[in-house]
Design an enzyme around this catalytic site. Structure first.
Site, mmCIF file in Angstrom:
data_model
loop_
_atom_site.group_PDB
_atom_site.id
_atom_site.type_symbol
_atom_site.label_atom_id
_atom_site.label_comp_id
_atom_site.label_asym_id
_atom_site.label_seq_id
_atom_site.Cartn_x
_atom_site.Cartn_y
_atom_site.Cartn_z
ATOM 1 N N ARG A 70 0.839 -1.191 0.000
ATOM 2 C CA ARG A 70 0.000 0.000 0.000
ATOM 3 C C ARG A 70 0.876 1.242 0.000
ATOM 4 O O ARG A 70 1.998 1.228 0.504
ATOM 5 C CB ARG A 70 -0.910 0.013 1.236
ATOM 6 C CG ARG A 70 -2.098 -0.907 1.124
ATOM 7 C CD ARG A 70 -3.019 -0.808 2.332
ATOM 8 N NE ARG A 70 -2.390 -1.284 3.543
ATOM 9 C CZ ARG A 70 -1.828 -0.533 4.464
ATOM 10 N NH1 ARG A 70 -1.821 0.783 4.329
ATOM 11 N NH2 ARG A 70 -1.267 -1.055 5.526
ATOM 12 N N TYR A 198 -1.497 -3.434 -6.759
ATOM 13 C CA TYR A 198 -1.364 -4.094 -5.456
ATOM 14 C C TYR A 198 -2.701 -4.147 -4.699
ATOM 15 O O TYR A 198 -3.439 -3.150 -4.678
ATOM 16 C CB TYR A 198 -0.297 -3.379 -4.599
ATOM 17 C CG TYR A 198 -0.271 -3.940 -3.204
ATOM 18 C CD1 TYR A 198 0.326 -5.183 -2.959
ATOM 19 C CD2 TYR A 198 -0.910 -3.296 -2.153
ATOM 20 C CE1 TYR A 198 0.292 -5.737 -1.688
ATOM 21 C CE2 TYR A 198 -0.941 -3.844 -0.878
ATOM 22 C CZ TYR A 198 -0.331 -5.064 -0.659
ATOM 23 O OH TYR A 198 -0.371 -5.628 0.595
ATOM 24 N N LYS A 207 -9.759 -2.157 1.416
ATOM 25 C CA LYS A 207 -9.439 -1.006 2.277
ATOM 26 C C LYS A 207 -10.233 0.240 1.851
ATOM 27 O O LYS A 207 -10.676 1.013 2.697
ATOM 28 C CB LYS A 207 -7.944 -0.706 2.212
ATOM 29 C CG LYS A 207 -7.058 -1.875 2.570
ATOM 30 C CD LYS A 207 -7.323 -2.368 3.954
ATOM 31 C CE LYS A 207 -6.320 -3.437 4.357
ATOM 32 N NZ LYS A 207 -6.579 -3.940 5.706
ATOM 33 N N HIS A 227 -10.776 -2.196 11.372
ATOM 34 C CA HIS A 227 -9.692 -3.053 10.884
ATOM 35 C C HIS A 227 -9.485 -4.173 11.906
ATOM 36 O O HIS A 227 -8.502 -4.186 12.645
ATOM 37 C CB HIS A 227 -8.430 -2.179 10.741
ATOM 38 C CG HIS A 227 -7.307 -2.827 10.005
ATOM 39 N ND1 HIS A 227 -5.987 -2.479 10.208
ATOM 40 C CD2 HIS A 227 -7.290 -3.777 9.051
ATOM 41 C CE1 HIS A 227 -5.213 -3.193 9.407
ATOM 42 N NE2 HIS A 227 -5.973 -3.997 8.706
ATOM 43 N N SER A 249 -1.475 -3.634 10.205
ATOM 44 C CA SER A 249 -1.194 -4.567 9.109
ATOM 45 C C SER A 249 0.051 -5.412 9.417
ATOM 46 O O SER A 249 1.032 -4.893 9.954
ATOM 47 C CB SER A 249 -0.932 -3.775 7.830
ATOM 48 O OG SER A 249 -1.994 -2.886 7.617
ATOM 49 N N ALA A 250 -0.026 -6.685 9.029
ATOM 50 C CA ALA A 250 1.088 -7.621 9.185
ATOM 51 C C ALA A 250 1.535 -7.786 10.640
ATOM 52 O O ALA A 250 2.713 -7.908 10.929
ATOM 53 C CB ALA A 250 2.260 -7.221 8.284
ATOM 54 N N CYS A 251 0.562 -7.771 11.579
ATOM 55 C CA CYS A 251 0.866 -8.026 12.996
ATOM 56 C C CYS A 251 0.154 -9.287 13.485
ATOM 57 O O CYS A 251 -0.081 -9.448 14.678
ATOM 58 C CB CYS A 251 0.453 -6.835 13.862
ATOM 59 S SG CYS A 251 1.527 -5.419 13.673
ATOM 60 N N ASP A 276 -9.615 -9.587 8.748
ATOM 61 C CA ASP A 276 -9.084 -8.242 8.502
ATOM 62 C C ASP A 276 -10.066 -7.110 8.813
ATOM 63 O O ASP A 276 -9.634 -6.053 9.254
ATOM 64 C CB ASP A 276 -8.647 -8.138 7.032
ATOM 65 C CG ASP A 276 -7.739 -6.951 6.758
ATOM 66 O OD1 ASP A 276 -6.876 -6.659 7.607
ATOM 67 O OD2 ASP A 276 -7.890 -6.307 5.708
ATOM 68 N N SER A 364 4.840 -10.479 0.484
ATOM 69 C CA SER A 364 4.194 -11.366 -0.497
ATOM 70 C C SER A 364 2.872 -11.845 0.103
ATOM 71 O O SER A 364 2.738 -11.961 1.321
ATOM 72 C CB SER A 364 5.104 -12.544 -0.870
ATOM 73 O OG SER A 364 5.599 -13.166 0.290
ATOM 74 N N ARG A 365 1.925 -12.160 -0.756
ATOM 75 C CA ARG A 365 0.561 -12.378 -0.282
ATOM 76 C C ARG A 365 -0.076 -13.623 -0.891
ATOM 77 O O ARG A 365 0.318 -14.059 -1.974
ATOM 78 C CB ARG A 365 -0.300 -11.166 -0.682
ATOM 79 C CG ARG A 365 0.108 -9.864 -0.024
ATOM 80 C CD ARG A 365 -0.410 -9.790 1.380
ATOM 81 N NE ARG A 365 -0.017 -8.582 2.067
ATOM 82 C CZ ARG A 365 -0.751 -7.995 3.017
ATOM 83 N NH1 ARG A 365 -1.887 -8.510 3.385
ATOM 84 N NH2 ARG A 365 -0.327 -6.915 3.630
#
Ligand code: OXD
Ligand code: MN
Length: 581
Positions: A70, A198, A207, A227, A249-251, A276, A364-365
């Site tokens: 993002r 992305y 989002k 969120h 994010s990413a936690c 999410d 990467s997702r």
């Protein structure tokens, strides 16, 4: 045109005139249509087939190396008045932003297909579901929207009946970071995104719609768009408590939502409702209930393995689109901490060389339908949602924040949420590991002024009959040598159990200025390598560190000027006074 709704056919015609696509495809949302998208992308090279024996239905997409996360500095909320967007958002005057975007869009789809994607966020037919239409020139986006939302015919039918939908226009453009903007016009329920493919920038249901636009709508309509993951925890006695948890994010939201109970937690079950986003409403009895607007997961891949998150690992072994992972000699997807296999080709498609960095991109997702998840809750599609017992905030903090504490009241809990800070991660471009304030984990996602947002949160106290208890957790506390003090992952259930016991008033706590902390004996560490001394460190409240933190929070709240609710400042004053006592 493939719709009887004039407002929609007019808009599609207007966009087609501006962007000049070669053809227009109205998405029906069928499985066979998804397979056509896949076949087209295999042909164009946008997707690479992975080993179909080991990973049936799995494909790899390699994004432009400039387009991997993002872009918060290029994301704007364009309200008529700047103060309504608040210091928490980038702002541009709507007319100026629109003109700039229209200039970008002019002729941008020449030679490309314009996909019309009607979609539903939330269980189809639920009174809490909302609808949108994304127009995009990316087949990758169309395929991802199929996995992430309820897209196609039923959504279109509903939109035609009600005539109302969020308009989202997206083009990958030239993928030029200098011609990339993600613009939101909440007053017009419109999104314009250009120059990125992305997920968070391009899958506009996520989002852009379900958080930024929805949070704006939620304020005027009296609900919350957050969120947050949604998880159900079932005890051996068959009692299920639902928690909604907000982490940046990413936690680890996906990990927590799919948690597998530790071995000696016999009979416990964990059910995933969302990983999410939570949309929460007060029901007729004044109870807060949550639905997940999404239908799939767009999760961080590195670190996922059979030990850390067996459910996520199983979920992504079939029918998954991987973005920016590495591949092995057998053409299996590979990522750091996968536990097994060796990377041969890195995420950029180069022969892997450890000196050039990680094999898989840190952000990467995987994109996958929620139905692949072995712990998918039978209530995930329930139109009325699930009742929420606890709201849990958290951040990634090496120091300061204890393993868990409970707010003393709803208003204090709003302050706890407003004070969340966390180390930045690879989910957004920019420096990683810097502590920043991330209230309610919504810093990048709140579609209006945080001051007004906190006031909206506070307003629930008057309107609700029974509100959830509010907690703060920190799985990421470290010792002086940088080692994590808490094992995390499945063991987090031990902390969630304390949280549930507190909600049910089954366990006592120790009152501290920051809230109620567990008595050490009430955190079950049986079978863990966590000594009494480590547990004491995990539950410690360091007065000098906290006074620094309180000063930062003061400064932060003051930066919102007159929009900060007095009640929030008063709550903060109470915490300061409690430390001074
Ligand atoms: C996400 C994010 O992709 O928060 O969910 O960045
Ligand atoms: Mn997220």
């Amino acid at each position: 045109m493939n719709t009887r709704l004039k407002a929609l056919s007019d808009w599609v015609a207007e966009v087609a005139k501006l962007t000049q696509p070669e053809r227009i495809h109205w998405c029906d949302g069928s499985e066979s249509e998804y397979q056509t998208f896949v076949a087209e992308m295999l042909e164009s090279g946008d997707l690479i087939e992975l080993n179909q024996d080991n990973y049936p239905g799995c494909y790899l997409h390699r994004s432009d190396p400039n387009d991997v996360a993002r872009v918060e500095h290029l994301t704007y909320v364009c309200t008529s008045r700047q103060e309504d967007a608040g210091p928490n958002n980038n702002w541009m005057a709507p007319a100026q932003a629109k003109q700039m975007m229209l200039d970008f869009y002019a002729g941008c789809m020449k030679g490309r297909t314009l996909y019309v994607i009607p979609y539903c966020m939330g269980p189809l037919g639920s009174p809490f579901a909302r609808y949108g239409v994304e127009l995009t020139d990316s087949t990758y986006v169309a395929a991802n929207m199929y996995l992430m939302t309820r897209m196609g015919k039923p959504a279109l039918e509903h939109i035609e009946q009600t005539g109302s939908f969020i308009k989202g226009l997206h083009s990958v453009g030239e993928l030029d970071p200098d011609r990339r903007f993600i613009m939101h016009f909440p007053e017009e329920l419109t999104i314009m995104s250009y120059g990125s493919g992305y997920g968070g920038n391009a899958l506009l249901g996520k989002k852009c719609h379900a958080l930024r636009i929805a949070s704006y709508q939620a304020r005027t309509e009296g609900w919350l768009a957050e969120h947050m993951l949604i998880v159900g925890i079932e005890s051996p006695e068959g009692e299920t408590s639902y928690l909604a948890c907000a982490f940046p994010s990413a936690c680890g939201k996906t990990n927590l939502a799919m948690l597998i109970p530790p071995e000696h937690y016999k009979g416990w079950k964990v059910w995933t409702l969302g990983d999410d986003i939570a949309w929460m409403h007060l029901d007729d009895e004044g109870q807060l209930r949550a639905v997940n607007p999404e239908a799939g997961y767009f999760g961080v891949v590195p670190g996922t393995n059979r030990k850390t998150n067996p459910n996520a690992f199983d979920t992504i072994t079939h029918d998954t689109i991987f973005t920016n992972v590495a591949v092995t000699a057998d053409n299996d997807p590979w990522w750091e901490d996968k536990d097994g296999g060796e990377p041969v080709i890195d995420w950029r498609g180069r022969p892997f060389d450890a000196k050039k960095g990680p094999a898989a991109h840190p952000n990467s997702r995987f994109t996958v339908t929620a139905k692949n998840n072995p712990s998918y809750s039978s209530l995930a599609e329930a139109p009325e949602g699930v009742p929420i017992s606890a709201l849990v905030f958290g951040g990634r903090r090496r120091e300061l924040a204890p393993l868990v504490y409970q707010a003393k009241s709803w208003a204090h809990g709003v302050l706890v949420g407003a004070s969340v800070a966390s180390e930045t991660t690879a989910a957004a471009t920019g420096k990683v590991g810097v502590v920043r304030r991330d209230p309610m984990a919504m810093k990048p996602f709140c579609g209006y002024n945080f001051g007004d947002y906190w006031q909206h949160w506070l307003s629930f106290e008057e309107r609700a009959a029974k509100l959830p208890e509010i907690f703060h957790v920190n799985w990421f506390r470290r010792d002086a040598d940088g080692n994590f003090l808490w094992p995390g992952f499945g063991e987090n259930l031990r902390v969630l159990k304390w949280i549930i016991d507190r909600c049910e008033q089954r366990v006592d706590a120790v009152e501290q200025p920051i809230g109620y902390l567990p008595k050490p004996a009430d955190i079950d560490v049986e079978g863990l390598d966590v000594s009494p001394d480590t547990l004491a460190q995990l539950l410690a409240v360091d007065v000098s560190q906290w006074s620094e933190e309180l000063a930062h929070i003061d400064e932060y709240l003051q930066s919102f000027g007159s929009r900060v609710p007095e009640q929030l400042l008063a709550e903060h004053g109470k915490v300061k006074a409690a430390f001074a006592d």
